[in-house]
Design a protein around this motif. Structure first.
Motif, PDB file in Angstrom:
ATOM      1  N   GLU A  81       0.778  -1.241   0.000  1.00  0.00           N
ATOM      2  CA  GLU A  81       0.000   0.000   0.000  1.00  0.00           C
ATOM      3  C   GLU A  81       0.810   1.292   0.000  1.00  0.00           C
ATOM      4  O   GLU A  81       0.233   2.381  -0.058  1.00  0.00           O
ATOM      5  N   TYR A  82       2.122   1.199   0.065  1.00  0.00           N
ATOM      6  CA  TYR A  82       2.956   2.398   0.083  1.00  0.00           C
ATOM      7  C   TYR A  82       3.835   2.438  -1.168  1.00  0.00           C
ATOM      8  O   TYR A  82       4.043   1.423  -1.817  1.00  0.00           O
ATOM      9  N   SER A  83       4.391   3.611  -1.446  1.00  0.00           N
ATOM     10  CA  SER A  83       5.294   3.724  -2.595  1.00  0.00           C
ATOM     11  C   SER A  83       6.746   3.582  -2.180  1.00  0.00           C
ATOM     12  O   SER A  83       7.631   3.583  -3.030  1.00  0.00           O
ATOM     13  N   ASN A  84       6.997   3.461  -0.876  1.00  0.00           N
ATOM     14  CA  ASN A  84       8.362   3.362  -0.376  1.00  0.00           C
ATOM     15  C   ASN A  84       8.380   2.502   0.877  1.00  0.00           C
ATOM     16  O   ASN A  84       7.337   2.069   1.381  1.00  0.00           O
ATOM     17  N   VAL A  85       9.591   2.298   1.389  1.00  0.00           N
ATOM     18  CA  VAL A  85       9.755   1.658   2.689  1.00  0.00           C
ATOM     19  C   VAL A  85      10.999   2.268   3.343  1.00  0.00           C
ATOM     20  O   VAL A  85      12.037   2.405   2.699  1.00  0.00           O
ATOM     21  N   TRP A  86      10.836   2.682   4.594  1.00  0.00           N
ATOM     22  CA  TRP A  86      11.961   3.198   5.375  1.00  0.00           C
ATOM     23  C   TRP A  86      12.567   2.053   6.147  1.00  0.00           C
ATOM     24  O   TRP A  86      11.841   1.265   6.785  1.00  0.00           O
ATOM     25  N   LEU A  87      13.890   1.958   6.106  1.00  0.00           N
ATOM     26  CA  LEU A  87      14.605   0.874   6.767  1.00  0.00           C
ATOM     27  C   LEU A  87      15.717   1.412   7.651  1.00  0.00           C
ATOM     28  O   LEU A  87      16.299   2.462   7.358  1.00  0.00           O
ATOM     29  N   GLU A  88      16.005   0.648   8.694  1.00  0.00           N
ATOM     30  CA  GLU A  88      17.187   0.879   9.511  1.00  0.00           C
ATOM     31  C   GLU A  88      18.115  -0.304   9.269  1.00  0.00           C
ATOM     32  O   GLU A  88      17.706  -1.455   9.428  1.00  0.00           O
ATOM     33  N   VAL A  89      19.334   0.003   8.865  1.00  0.00           N
ATOM     34  CA  VAL A  89      20.337  -1.029   8.611  1.00  0.00           C
ATOM     35  C   VAL A  89      21.460  -0.828   9.624  1.00  0.00           C
ATOM     36  O   VAL A  89      22.038   0.257   9.703  1.00  0.00           O
ATOM     37  N   VAL A  90      21.748  -1.866  10.416  1.00  0.00           N
ATOM     38  CA  VAL A  90      22.761  -1.774  11.468  1.00  0.00           C
ATOM     39  C   VAL A  90      23.914  -2.703  11.112  1.00  0.00           C
ATOM     40  O   VAL A  90      23.706  -3.894  10.846  1.00  0.00           O
ATOM     41  N   TYR A  91      25.122  -2.138  11.107  1.00  0.00           N
ATOM     42  CA  TYR A  91      26.331  -2.892  10.785  1.00  0.00           C
ATOM     43  C   TYR A  91      27.188  -2.981  12.041  1.00  0.00           C
ATOM     44  O   TYR A  91      27.574  -1.950  12.592  1.00  0.00           O
ATOM     45  N   ASP A  92      27.490  -4.191  12.500  1.00  0.00           N
ATOM     46  CA  ASP A  92      28.456  -4.357  13.582  1.00  0.00           C
ATOM     47  C   ASP A  92      29.834  -4.106  12.995  1.00  0.00           C
ATOM     48  O   ASP A  92      30.256  -4.816  12.085  1.00  0.00           O
ATOM     49  N   MET A  93      30.520  -3.106  13.503  1.00  0.00           N
ATOM     50  CA  MET A  93      31.842  -2.778  12.977  1.00  0.00           C
ATOM     51  C   MET A  93      32.934  -3.595  13.654  1.00  0.00           C
ATOM     52  O   MET A  93      33.938  -3.914  13.063  1.00  0.00           O
ATOM     53  N   ASP A  94      32.738  -3.927  14.920  1.00  0.00           N
ATOM     54  CA  ASP A  94      33.638  -4.804  15.666  1.00  0.00           C
ATOM     55  C   ASP A  94      32.825  -5.333  16.852  1.00  0.00           C
ATOM     56  O   ASP A  94      31.606  -5.211  16.861  1.00  0.00           O
ATOM     57  N   ASP A  95      33.494  -5.884  17.836  1.00  0.00           N
ATOM     58  CA  ASP A  95      32.768  -6.478  18.964  1.00  0.00           C
ATOM     59  C   ASP A  95      32.089  -5.449  19.857  1.00  0.00           C
ATOM     60  O   ASP A  95      31.223  -5.798  20.657  1.00  0.00           O
ATOM     61  N   THR A  96      32.467  -4.187  19.764  1.00  0.00           N
ATOM     62  CA  THR A  96      31.937  -3.197  20.698  1.00  0.00           C
ATOM     63  C   THR A  96      31.191  -2.039  20.051  1.00  0.00           C
ATOM     64  O   THR A  96      30.590  -1.244  20.763  1.00  0.00           O
ATOM     65  N   SER A  97      31.212  -1.908  18.735  1.00  0.00           N
ATOM     66  CA  SER A  97      30.553  -0.759  18.113  1.00  0.00           C
ATOM     67  C   SER A  97      29.735  -1.182  16.893  1.00  0.00           C
ATOM     68  O   SER A  97      30.004  -2.192  16.258  1.00  0.00           O
ATOM     69  N   ALA A  98      28.730  -0.349  16.604  1.00  0.00           N
ATOM     70  CA  ALA A  98      27.871  -0.584  15.446  1.00  0.00           C
ATOM     71  C   ALA A  98      27.550   0.766  14.811  1.00  0.00           C
ATOM     72  O   ALA A  98      27.603   1.806  15.456  1.00  0.00           O
ATOM     73  N   VAL A  99      27.209   0.726  13.536  1.00  0.00           N
ATOM     74  CA  VAL A  99      26.807   1.904  12.786  1.00  0.00           C
ATOM     75  C   VAL A  99      25.429   1.631  12.214  1.00  0.00           C
ATOM     76  O   VAL A  99      25.170   0.532  11.705  1.00  0.00           O
ATOM     77  N   ALA A 100      24.539   2.626  12.307  1.00  0.00           N
ATOM     78  CA  ALA A 100      23.187   2.463  11.770  1.00  0.00           C
ATOM     79  C   ALA A 100      22.948   3.469  10.656  1.00  0.00           C
ATOM     80  O   ALA A 100      23.326   4.638  10.771  1.00  0.00           O
ATOM     81  N   ASP A 101      22.340   3.007   9.579  1.00  0.00           N
ATOM     82  CA  ASP A 101      21.917   3.875   8.483  1.00  0.00           C
ATOM     83  C   ASP A 101      20.398   3.835   8.399  1.00  0.00           C
ATOM     84  O   ASP A 101      19.781   2.776   8.593  1.00  0.00           O
ATOM     85  N   THR A 102      19.799   4.980   8.101  1.00  0.00           N
ATOM     86  CA  THR A 102      18.370   5.053   7.804  1.00  0.00           C
ATOM     87  C   THR A 102      18.245   5.230   6.303  1.00  0.00           C
ATOM     88  O   THR A 102      18.850   6.136   5.728  1.00  0.00           O
ATOM     89  N   VAL A 103      17.470   4.350   5.678  1.00  0.00           N
ATOM     90  CA  VAL A 103      17.411   4.305   4.221  1.00  0.00           C
ATOM     91  C   VAL A 103      15.952   4.353   3.767  1.00  0.00           C
ATOM     92  O   VAL A 103      15.100   3.644   4.310  1.00  0.00           O
TER      93      VAL A 103
END
Length: 166
Positions: A81-103
């Protein structure tokens, strides 16, 4: 006119060439290279906000691939029903940190035509998430929809593919 022996020989050669081309040796993503792909299927084509997908990189040949392109693939029905979808993508960079992108993935144009390809009522779209991204074996990549609804109906599958730079 060809002899029966000659026809059989030609057929055997053709079958042999076809069989060799179908061999899995050297194909991407089976652990003998640095390609990776993983997909999640949503039962009943319902993606719950409370059910993010976690992909674990498990088929890289090397422990670390220094650079590549990460792709996202979504498969949805024509009843989405929508023309898009918003996503959160989380990348573990190492054992203690992560980076999140909103797409924001645009699935349909301004006229309501689906951008993806498909047959029947199912459409699939692939888009680039990141370029020049390192990836390591056993790395986790999380994927969650962040639309304003708890249940995102008519999404059938979501997946990621990693293509190493050559």
């Amino acid at each position: 006119m060809r002899s029966p022996l000659r026809n059989k020989t030609a057929a055997a050669v053709a079958v042999s060439i076809l069989a060799m081309s179908c061999s899995i040796d050297g194909h991407h993503g089976n652990g003998d290279d640095n390609f990776f792909s993983a997909f999640a299927t949503f039962p009943g084509a319902e993606w719950l906000y409370a059910a993010p997908r976690d992909f674990v990189v498990d088929t890289l040949r090397d422990s670390v691939c220094p650079s590549g392109t990460l792709l996202l693939t979504l498969r949805h029905t024509d009843a989405y029903e929508y023309s898009n979808v918003w996503l959160e993508v989380v990348y573990d960079m190492d054992d203690t940190s992560a980076v999140a992108d909103t797409v924001n993935i645009i699935l349909a144009d301004d006229f309501g035509h689906w951008r993806g390809r498909g047959a029947g009522a199912s459409f699939q779209l692939t888009d680039t998430l990141r370029r020049h991204m390192p990836l390591r074996r056993h790395q986790h990549i999380g994927l969650r929809h962040i639309m304003r609804t708890d249940t995102l109906n008519e999404i059938e599958q979501a997946g990621i593919t990693y293509l190493p730079d050559v």
